[in-house]
Design an enzyme around this catalytic site. Structure first.
Site: not given
Length: 164
Positions: A48-50
């Site tokens: 995940y980036e966020s």
């Protein structure tokens, strides 16, 4: 309520903060299992980036950070992840929450990463009802601050708390 004597369901005035909750167990990249083995969470974090975090009871309880929360956010920040923080507590503005984050050791948090219910209400009014330029607030100073930052004139608020 409604005249029933129910001590476990005592109503609280909007002028006072609720009592702090007991901290729930937390996971961080530094957590271990009950046997002391390292917990492997990095593969999940890499997918995940966020990340969106609730604040009260997740990152802190009252005026104390939950163990591992400061290290976890620093780990994610240093890994270049986008972090957002949400709360349904409108008692503080985003700037006041940033100060609380810093005081608790969360030093990499900017106001624009913090989404409060007061900010959401003010943004909603500004974008969906721009004709509303003046309101009477039955709520906290944080809500008043967020509304005023959107150019909405406020009356009422905490200065009227307890008046009849």
């Amino acid at each position: 309520f409604f005249g029933l004597n129910m001590p476990s369901l005592q109503m609280q005035s909007s002028c006072h903060s609720p009592p702090p909750l007991s901290p729930p167990p937390t996971l961080s990249p530094f957590s271990t299992t009950s046997s002391g083995s390292p917990l492997r969470v990095a593969p999940t974090l890499d997918r995940y980036e966020s990340f969106i975090f609730d604040c009260d009871g997740v990152l802190w309880t009252g005026s104390q950070p939950i163990p591992g929360s400061v290290e976890t956010l620093k780990y994610l920040h240093n890994a270049g992840k986008q972090l957002l923080f949400i709360t349904n507590n409108a008692s503080k503005s985003r700037m006041q929450y940033q100060a609380k984050f810093a005081k608790l050791g969360f030093t990499d948090v900017r106001p624009e990463q913090i989404l409060t219910s007061g900010w959401a209400a003010a943004a909603y009014l500004a974008h969906e009802h721009p004709e509303i330029r003046k309101v009477y607030v039955i709520g906290s100073e944080g809500l008043v601050t967020e509304l005023e930052e959107q150019g909405i004139t406020c009356s009422g608020g905490p200065n009227d708390c307890g008046k009849t």
